[in-house]
Design a protein around this motif. Structure first.
Motif, PDB file in Angstrom:
ATOM      1  N   PRO A 119      -0.057 -23.076  43.871  1.00 19.58           N
ATOM      2  CA  PRO A 119       0.369 -24.454  44.125  1.00 19.58           C
ATOM      3  C   PRO A 119       0.977 -24.673  45.505  1.00 19.58           C
ATOM      4  N   ASP A 120       1.345 -23.605  46.201  1.00 16.26           N
ATOM      5  CA  ASP A 120       1.956 -23.740  47.522  1.00 16.26           C
ATOM      6  C   ASP A 120       0.958 -23.583  48.672  1.00 16.26           C
TER       7      ASP A 120
ATOM      8  N   PHE B 175       0.243 -31.761  49.407  1.00 15.21           N
ATOM      9  CA  PHE B 175       0.573 -33.129  49.010  1.00 15.21           C
ATOM     10  C   PHE B 175       1.679 -33.700  49.902  1.00 15.21           C
ATOM     11  N   GLY B 176       2.728 -32.928  50.090  1.00 15.30           N
ATOM     12  CA  GLY B 176       3.822 -33.375  50.958  1.00 15.30           C
ATOM     13  C   GLY B 176       3.363 -33.604  52.381  1.00 15.30           C
TER      14      GLY B 176
ATOM     15  N   ASP C 119       7.668 -33.407  40.321  1.00 19.07           N
ATOM     16  CA  ASP C 119       7.641 -32.827  41.666  1.00 19.07           C
ATOM     17  C   ASP C 119       7.033 -33.801  42.665  1.00 19.07           C
ATOM     18  N   ALA C 120       5.942 -34.457  42.271  1.00 13.37           N
ATOM     19  CA  ALA C 120       5.284 -35.404  43.177  1.00 13.37           C
ATOM     20  C   ALA C 120       6.224 -36.533  43.566  1.00 13.37           C
TER      21      ALA C 120
ATOM     22  N   THR D 198       2.654 -32.653  36.996  1.00 11.95           N
ATOM     23  CA  THR D 198       3.114 -32.598  38.384  1.00 11.95           C
ATOM     24  C   THR D 198       3.930 -33.819  38.791  1.00 11.95           C
TER      25      THR D 198
ATOM     26  N   PRO E   4      -1.717 -33.553  43.892  1.00 14.94           N
ATOM     27  CA  PRO E   4      -0.290 -33.250  43.717  1.00 14.94           C
ATOM     28  C   PRO E   4       0.016 -31.857  43.198  1.00 14.94           C
TER      29      PRO E   4
ATOM     30  N   LYS F   6      -1.034 -29.193  44.494  1.00 17.68           N
ATOM     31  CA  LYS F   6      -0.766 -28.442  45.727  1.00 17.68           C
ATOM     32  C   LYS F   6       0.437 -29.097  46.416  1.00 17.68           C
ATOM     33  N   ARG F   7       1.612 -28.675  46.027  1.00 15.03           N
ATOM     34  CA  ARG F   7       2.831 -29.385  46.402  1.00 15.03           C
ATOM     35  C   ARG F   7       3.014 -29.516  47.910  1.00 15.03           C
ATOM     36  N   LYS F   8       2.780 -28.452  48.635  1.00 12.25           N
ATOM     37  CA  LYS F   8       3.014 -28.508  50.087  1.00 12.25           C
ATOM     38  C   LYS F   8       1.945 -29.329  50.799  1.00 12.25           C
TER      39      LYS F   8
ATOM     40  N   ILE G  29       8.927 -35.153  45.971  1.00 14.52           N
ATOM     41  CA  ILE G  29       8.352 -34.838  47.285  1.00 14.52           C
ATOM     42  C   ILE G  29       8.056 -36.112  48.054  1.00 14.52           C
TER      43      ILE G  29
END
Length: 380
Positions: free
Chosen positions: A364-365, A132-133, A167-168, A164, A126, A128-130, A171
C-alpha cells in the motif's frame, strides 16, 4: 406534504457557500451542461460536470474540450478530474487554474468500473496511500494560487477486506483538500445493495477540519436530512436519485428551507421537463446527437407511469424534436405522479470482483504509477 425537519447547516467549500448543502454527483454521460442547467433551474447547490480525464485535458482532446462547457450563469463552475499520475494531475489542475476553466475541482477516486480500476484509477487508487496523497497534493498545489478549492470523492474501499475511507479522508485533509465526500459503498458493490451510512459517520469523526459529504441512496428529499442527522455529515451528494427526476433539487431546497415538499409532477408536467431537457441537449450537441443522448433518459422519466409499451419504444428511438413533440402529445397529461416512481433509480447490478493491476494489493505504500495508467484517452 409535510416538510421533514432538516438539520441546520452551513456548507462552505473553499470560498463558496453551498446552500442548500446539496451537490450533484458527476455522472459520465449524464451531467453535461444541459442536464446541469436543467437541475439548476429547480434549486441551488453545487453541480459537478461529468468526469474529465487529465491526459485528455492537457492534450486538448476535442471531445474533452467540448465536455468542459459551462452555462454562462453557472457559478461556481465545478469540474471533476480523473487521473493516476501526480505529474499529469498537476498539469491538468494548473491548466484549469491558468485558463480559468473552472472555479472548483473535484477529484475522482470513486469510479468502480473495470476500465478505470484495472489501471489503478478511481476506487482502486486510495489503497496506495502515498500515491493517493501525491495525486491530491499535486492538484492542490496547482490550484491553490488561483484560489480554486479541491475536493476529493472516494468509496469505502476496494472490497470488504480492503477498507480505505478513513485513511483516504485523513490524507486528503492533510494534503489540503477543502472537503471530502464518501460514496458509502465499496468498489466491489458497484451500485448494488444498500449504502452503509455508518461509514460516513465514522469518516466524519476521523476528518475534523474540513466538511464531510455523504453519498449513497439519496432517492427522496427526506433522505438528505435523515442522512445528515444519522451521520453528522455536512452535506449530501446526489447521484442516481435525480435521473429522470431533476425536480428532486427543488424538493431538496424545500426540505432545507423548512417548506413543504411539492407533490410529484403529473405526467404532463414530466413531459414538459423532458421537452426542456431535449431543447437544452439540442442546443449543446445539435439536434441529432442531442436526441440520441436523450433516449437513455426516457425510462427514468416515465418510470412507474402508465405510458404503454409501444409508446415507450417509440420514445426510446426518438430522433428529432418534432417527433418528440408528436409522441409527448399522445400522453395523458393528467396522470398523477405514481408511487411506483419512488425508490432507487439507474444502474444497480450486482457485486463483483474489482479488476486491479497485477500485484496492486502487495504494497500500500508503493508510490509507483502503474504502467499505461494515463493511457485512457476517452475525452471524459
Amino acid at each position: 406534504m409535510v416538510a421533514p425537519s432538516a438539520p441546520p447547516t452551513t456548507l462552505r467549500i473553499g470560498p463558496y457557500q453551498v446552500d442548500p448543502p446539496v451537490v450533484l454527483a458527476p455522472m459520465a454521460g449524464i451531467t453535461n451542461v444541459a442536464f446541469r442547467r436543467l437541475c439548476r433551474e429547480y434549486g441551488a447547490g453545487l453541480y459537478v460536470c461529468e468526469m474529465i480525464t487529465n491526459r485528455a485535458l492537457v492534450e486538448r482532446h476535442p471531445g474533452t474540450m467540448h465536455l468542459v462547457t459551462f452555462d454562462r450563469a453557472e457559478y461556481p463552475r465545478s469540474m471533476q478530474l480523473y487521473g493516476v499520475d501526480p505529474e499529469t494531475m498537476y498539469r491538468a489542475a494548473r491548466m484549469v487554474a491558468e485558463e480559468n476553466l473552472a472555479d472548483h475541482i473535484d477529484m475522482n477516486f470513486g469510479c468502480p468500473v473495470p476500465k478505470v480500476t484495472r489501471k489503478g484509477g478511481g476506487a482502486a487508487l486510495p489503497f496506495k496511500r502515498k500515491l493517493f496523497g501525491d495525486v491530491v497534493a499535486a492538484a492542490v498545489r496547482a490550484a491553490e494560487p488561483a484560489g480554486i478549492p479541491v475536493t476529493v470523492k472516494f468509496r469505502i474501499g476496494i472490497d470488504d477486506g480492503h477498507h480505505t475511507h478513513l485513511d483516504a479522508g485523513r490524507i486528503a485533509e492533510a494534503e489540503g483538500a477543502s472537503a471530502v465526500a464518501l460514496h458509502a459503498r465499496t468498489a466491489a458493490q458497484r451500485y448494488s445493495g444498500q449504502a452503509d451510512w455508518s461509514a460516513i459517520a465514522a469518516l466524519k469523526e476521523a476528518v475534523t477540519t474540513v466538511p464531510v459529504l455523504g453519498n449513497g441512496d439519496i432517492f427522496a428529499a427526506s433522505d438528505a436530512p435523515r442522512m445528515m442527522s444519522e451521520t453528522g455529515c455536512d452535506g449530501v451528494v446526489v447521484g442516481r436519485g435525480c435521473l429522470g427526476r431533476p425536480w428532486l433539487f427543488g424538493e431538496l431546497e424545500a426540505v432545507f428551507a423548512g417548506r413543504p415538499v411539492p407533490e410529484g409532477p403529473t405526467l404532463g408536467e414530466v413531459a414538459r421537463v423532458l421537452r426542456r431537457h431535449a431543447e437544452l441537449l439540442a442546443e449543446h450537441d445539435g439536434e441529432d446527437k442531442g436526441m440520441r443522448d436523450l433516449r437513455k433518459h426516457m425510462a427514468w422519466y416515465f418510470r412507474g407511469f402508465p405510458v404503454g409499451g409501444e409508446l415507450r419504444q417509440s420514445l426510446a428511438r426518438v430522433s428529432s424534436l418534432a417527433e418528440l413533440d408528436d409522441l409527448l402529445g399522445k400522453l395523458d397529461a393528467d396522470v398523477p405522479f405514481p408511487s411506483e416512481a419512488e425508490g432507487p433509480r439507474g444502474r444497480q447490478g450486482t457485486a463483483s470482483r474489482v479488476v486491479l493491476p497485477h500485484g496492486w494489493l502487495d504494497d500500500p505504500d508503493d508510490r509507483c504509477v502503474p504502467t499505461a495508467a494515463e493511457v485512457m484517452h476517452s475525452g471524459g
